[in-house]
Scaffold this motif. Structure first.
Motif, short mmCIF file in Angstrom:
data_model
loop_
_atom_site.label_atom_id
_atom_site.label_comp_id
_atom_site.label_asym_id
_atom_site.label_seq_id
_atom_site.Cartn_x
_atom_site.Cartn_y
_atom_site.Cartn_z
N ALA A 222 0.06 -9.98 -2.19
CA ALA A 222 -0.68 -8.49 -2.20
C ALA A 222 -2.25 -8.82 -2.03
O ALA A 222 -3.00 -8.34 -1.63
CB ALA A 222 -0.13 -7.78 -3.37
N ASP A 223 -2.63 -9.85 -3.04
CA ASP A 223 -4.04 -10.16 -3.16
C ASP A 223 -4.41 -10.86 -1.84
O ASP A 223 -5.64 -10.39 -1.63
CB ASP A 223 -4.23 -10.91 -4.54
CG ASP A 223 -5.69 -11.31 -4.86
OD1 ASP A 223 -6.43 -10.28 -4.68
OD2 ASP A 223 -6.10 -12.40 -5.24
N TYR A 224 -3.77 -11.76 -1.37
CA TYR A 224 -4.24 -12.39 -0.07
C TYR A 224 -4.40 -11.23 0.99
O TYR A 224 -5.41 -11.18 1.85
CB TYR A 224 -3.10 -13.28 0.40
CG TYR A 224 -3.47 -14.05 1.82
CD1 TYR A 224 -3.87 -15.29 1.52
CD2 TYR A 224 -3.14 -13.22 2.99
CE1 TYR A 224 -4.15 -16.00 2.63
CE2 TYR A 224 -3.57 -14.15 4.07
CZ TYR A 224 -4.06 -15.38 3.86
OH TYR A 224 -4.44 -16.04 5.35
N LEU A 225 -3.50 -10.34 1.18
CA LEU A 225 -3.51 -9.24 2.24
C LEU A 225 -4.67 -8.28 1.57
O LEU A 225 -5.28 -8.03 2.75
CB LEU A 225 -2.43 -8.13 2.12
CG LEU A 225 -1.18 -8.98 2.45
CD1 LEU A 225 0.15 -8.18 2.31
CD2 LEU A 225 -1.13 -9.48 3.87
N TYR A 284 4.42 0.53 -1.92
CA TYR A 284 4.07 1.17 -0.82
C TYR A 284 2.90 0.85 0.00
O TYR A 284 2.45 0.62 1.03
CB TYR A 284 4.10 2.76 -0.92
CG TYR A 284 5.54 3.08 -1.38
CD1 TYR A 284 6.64 2.97 -0.64
CD2 TYR A 284 5.55 3.96 -2.71
CE1 TYR A 284 7.91 3.37 -1.30
CE2 TYR A 284 6.57 4.39 -3.02
CZ TYR A 284 7.93 4.14 -2.59
OH TYR A 284 9.35 4.61 -2.79
N ASP A 285 1.48 0.51 -1.17
CA ASP A 285 0.48 0.35 -0.62
C ASP A 285 0.44 -0.84 -0.06
O ASP A 285 -0.19 -1.17 1.12
CB ASP A 285 -0.70 0.53 -1.70
CG ASP A 285 -1.10 1.98 -2.20
OD1 ASP A 285 -0.62 2.92 -1.41
OD2 ASP A 285 -1.38 2.00 -3.11
N ASP A 286 0.70 -1.93 -0.67
CA ASP A 286 0.79 -3.29 -0.14
C ASP A 286 1.74 -3.52 1.00
O ASP A 286 1.21 -4.09 2.14
CB ASP A 286 1.47 -4.32 -1.27
CG ASP A 286 0.49 -4.25 -2.52
OD1 ASP A 286 -0.58 -4.13 -2.23
OD2 ASP A 286 0.91 -4.59 -3.49
N SER A 350 4.90 3.49 4.24
CA SER A 350 4.12 2.20 4.55
C SER A 350 4.31 1.66 6.18
O SER A 350 3.32 1.05 6.43
CB SER A 350 4.83 1.15 3.62
OG SER A 350 4.84 1.51 2.31
N PHE A 351 5.25 2.17 6.88
CA PHE A 351 5.27 1.60 8.22
C PHE A 351 5.03 2.74 9.18
O PHE A 351 5.71 2.78 10.33
CB PHE A 351 6.74 1.16 8.41
CG PHE A 351 6.90 -0.08 7.22
CD1 PHE A 351 6.06 -0.84 6.73
CD2 PHE A 351 8.41 -0.47 7.11
CE1 PHE A 351 6.35 -1.78 6.09
CE2 PHE A 351 8.51 -1.67 6.48
CZ PHE A 351 7.57 -2.43 5.77
N SER A 352 4.49 3.84 8.89
CA SER A 352 4.06 5.01 9.81
C SER A 352 5.42 5.47 10.45
O SER A 352 5.14 5.76 11.79
CB SER A 352 3.16 4.37 10.86
OG SER A 352 1.85 3.90 10.27
#
Length: 734
Positions: A222-225, A284-286, A350-352
């Protein structure tokens, strides 16, 4: 009258020779050259541009265009070299400022020079294919300054260093950077690309390769993204502020490749923080960030889909095959619905609402739901539970929502005919016991099934509702007849007349009913057959219920709601205090499995034990003795005694249902084969298998071995024949 003689006019050259000053060109060019020097030295205010234009005009007119053009090139080159020396001399941070300042001055000077030499630009330059003045000024700047050996590398290093410093958090002069990159663009796209953009992209690639390696070693997924998203936005912002707009696609491509593309596999498979962990914890955000970043890479979404599908299938397999979870069918189906809701929400938020992810979700559910052969039965049991009690007091919208979810699971079933078989059994019990929450909900589900599978699928189900309505009308007529007769005392009878074929009736259902009931049944039979000709009635005692008034010790009175079988057993105790299992069996003729279940519910269920059993145990054996329980008491006047029956089918019942389903499939497979062969006339074995499977897959997936047996049966009955030349070919016989 005589016509006047016409006069003709003729223009002739001067009689004397006009001689030009032999030093005219030198003198005029000297004036123009001095003017160019003054312009570059910022002393243009004292110049007469009209006079200078006229001088340049006259030189071109008198064929001195070449002298004027070559003189201009030499003069400007001389100034460019002088400017280059000034720029080279600038130290440190003043280097770019000096270059920018001189570039601005050069542009102003170039504009003035172009205005003076406008006539030369329009005539001489065009006629002799020379470079126009403005373009000439840019080319000279490019060759003498930007690509000067002492400036070129220094300029590139300075620009790349500033970009690097900005990436590492320093604040730089973006306005100055914008001016310099715009200068390179103005000098031509090739100059911008070769002298800056390509090295810039190479340096960026290396920078992000090293940084992404550092990120992946020190950050969770998550942090990497978040860092990757930040870097991407920074590069887009950088382009907006001081790079050519055409660079955006190129630099974002570098970031996507180095930061996302080359790290995708590592990211999604990260322990405790990768894609699977995000899915489990509903991040969801990640997940949305991962989707938006990965979609920039050609195989990014495919990578997410594959990992999600793999995880979903593993989870689903555990869900449908775990013996512990199979103990409660309602809980089993609810878990499936919860899992579907979970992933629907992820795909939406999350995936539109990506259709490819929805398709992957559907295929995964279809895969693991059909791993368990009991899924159709369990889904029907779930519906039964909801329509009997689970939807009581629930709003109409919520009822529709539950039914829609059930239909969604139904679509995944490959054996829809098995569901139909169980659903019919459960619907029959609900209708006959009057324990359905809502007729509207029942009909709504049938409409949905009809829309999904066609009229044939639901015709018998709709027939069951028709029978219930007809039965109510019949009972009104029968009761009116009884009311008109003299002797209307005795038990009250409520009969449902069921059409054979529409209901899951048993041909072998038998029972010796008490005399009072038997007489009442005969009266109804006489009434019914007198009003309907050509019909036959068979009593389905296994499907009925009865209300009995019972008096226990101490005068306790209760009304017992029991099955027809239980009623027959209890009525025996009106004339006997205790009976053995064999005596009860002989007196009632109830089939052994049903008799044991009925006795178990009457004698072994705490709080409902109106009979006592000796010896006392949970199971019924053929040596047991049963006594009327005088000490029975309940805080309720009305006591419902349900028959002890497993919610799920027992193994023998399951085998019996499966056998019925297989029998029902045979005519459907044969009908499909005949339809296909009638249309095609001649077809080989493999194509028949393929066509039959395609036609029937909406109801069930036929086994190729079964299709082959049905073909053999049709050959025996002379619907088809084998081709004499090729045994794999079949021919339709009209």
């Amino acid at each position: 009258m005589s016509q006047a003689k016409k006069k003709t006019f003729k223009i002739e050259p001067f009689k004397h020779k006009v001689e030009m000053d032999p030093k005219y060109a030198e003198k005029t060019w000297k004036i123009l050259e001095d003017a160019i020097h003054e312009i570059y030295n910022h002393n243009a205010s004292g110049l007469s541009f009209e006079e200078l234009y006229r001088n340049a005009y006259n030189m071109v007119l008198h064929k001195y265009g070449e002298k004027l053009y070559s003189g201009l090139v030499n003069t400007m080159t001389q100034h460019m070299r002088e400017i280059a020396r000034n720029v080279e001399a600038a130290q440190g941070g003043l280097f770019l400022e000096e270059l920018d300042s001189k570039w601005c001055e050069h542009n102003k000077s170039l504009q003035m020079i172009r205005d003076i030499l406008m006539y030369m630009d329009r005539t001489y330059v065009n006629n002799f294919n020379k470079t126009p003045v403005h373009e000439l000024g840019l080319n000279l700047w490019r060759d003498n300054i930007v690509r000067s050996p002492k400036i070129r590398d220094r300029l590139l290093d300075t620009l790349l260093d500033l970009v690097h410093r900005e990436r590492t958090g320093e604040v730089i002069n973006r306005g100055l950077m914008r001016n310099i990159t715009k200068m390179l663009v103005d000098l031509g796209q090739t100059v911008y690309q070769e002298d800056f953009e390509r090295p810039f992209l190479d340096a960026s690639s290396e920078f992000y390769r090293l940084e992404s390696q550092q990120f992946i070693e020190t950050s969770d997924c998550a942090d990497y993204l978040r860092k990757a998203e930040k870097r991407l936005n920074e590069e887009i912002d950088r382009v907006t502020h001081y790079l050519d707009p055409k660079s955006e696609a190129k630099i974002t491509s570098v970031v996507e490749r180095e930061v996302i593309g080359n790290r995708m596999k590592l990211l999604v498979e990260m322990d405790n923080s990768g894609l699977v962990s995000m899915l489990i914890d509903d991040k969801y955000d990640d997940l949305g960030r991962m989707y938006n970043l990965f979609r920039r890479v050609s195989t990014g979404l495919q990578t997410i889909r594959e990992v999600m599908t793999g995880h979903l299938r593993d989870t689903g397999r555990q869900l449908v095959l775990d013996p512990e979870r199979l103990k409660d069918p309602v809980e089993f189906v609810q878990r499936l619905l919860d899992e579907k809701d979970k992933y629907d929400k992820i795909i939406q938020l999350s995936f539109s609402n990506d259709k490819t992810f929805q398709n992957a979700l559907n295929s995964s559910f279809e895969f693991f739901i059909n791993l368990n052969a009991r899924s159709p039965e369990f889904i029907s049991l779930f519906v039964d539970d909801k329509l009997r009690k689970g939807l009581k007091g629930v709003s109409e919208e919520d009822v529709e929502s539950v039914l829609d979810k059930v239909m969604m699971l139904f679509r995944y079933l490959q054996e829809k005919d098995v569901f139909e078989k169980y659903y019919k059994q459960h619907l029959a019990k609900r209708l006959l016991s009057g324990r359905t929450v809502s007729d509207d909900a029942e009909r709504s589900l049938i409409v949905k099934l009809k829309t999904e599978c066609g009229y044939q699928f639901t015709s018998k189900l709709e027939g069951m509702f028709t029978d219930m309505k007809t039965s109510r009308d019949t009972m009104q007529g029968f009761n009116a007849t009884l009311a008109g007769s003299e002797s209307n005392e005795g038990p009250t009878l409520a009969v449902q007349v069921l059409t054979t074929g529409s209901w899951p009736t048993q041909s072998g259902a038998r029972c010796i009913m008490p005399r009072e009931i038997f007489e009442m049944c005969n009266k109804f039979k006489q009434y019914y057959l007198s009003t309907h000709t050509g019909r036959r009635l068979t009593w389905q005692t296994n499907m009925g219920t009865a209300d009995l008034k019972a008096t226990f010790g101490n005068g306790n009175k209760h009304e017992l709601n029991v099955s027809t079988y239980q009623m027959c057993i209890l009525c025996l105790f009106n004339i006997a205090d205790h009976l053995t299992y064999r005596e009860i069996e002989q007196a009632t003729d109830i089939p052994a499995p049903d008799l044991k279940r009925s006795l178990q519910s009457l004698a072994c269920v705490k709080g409902k034990n109106v009979l006592r059993k000796e010896p006392m145990s949970k199971d019924i054996s053929e040596d047991d003795v049963f006594l009327f329980n005088d000490k029975f008491s309940s805080k309720f006047y009305k006591v419902k005694i349900s028959t002890v029956v497993a919610q799920k089918e027992s193994e023998p019942e399951k085998q019996e249902t499966r056998q019925k389903v297989e029998e029902d499939r045979k005519p459907q497979i044969e009908a499909a084969i005949v339809r296909i062969m009638k249309a095609r006339r001649l077809l080989d074995h493999n194509n028949i298998i393929s066509e039959v499977t395609k036609q029937l897959q909406a109801r069930f997936l036929p086994n190729p071995a079964v299709i082959k047996k049905r073909i053999e049966s049709l050959i025996e009955r002379e619907f088809l024949e084998r081709d004499r030349g090729d045994r794999k070919l079949y021919r339709y016989l009209a």
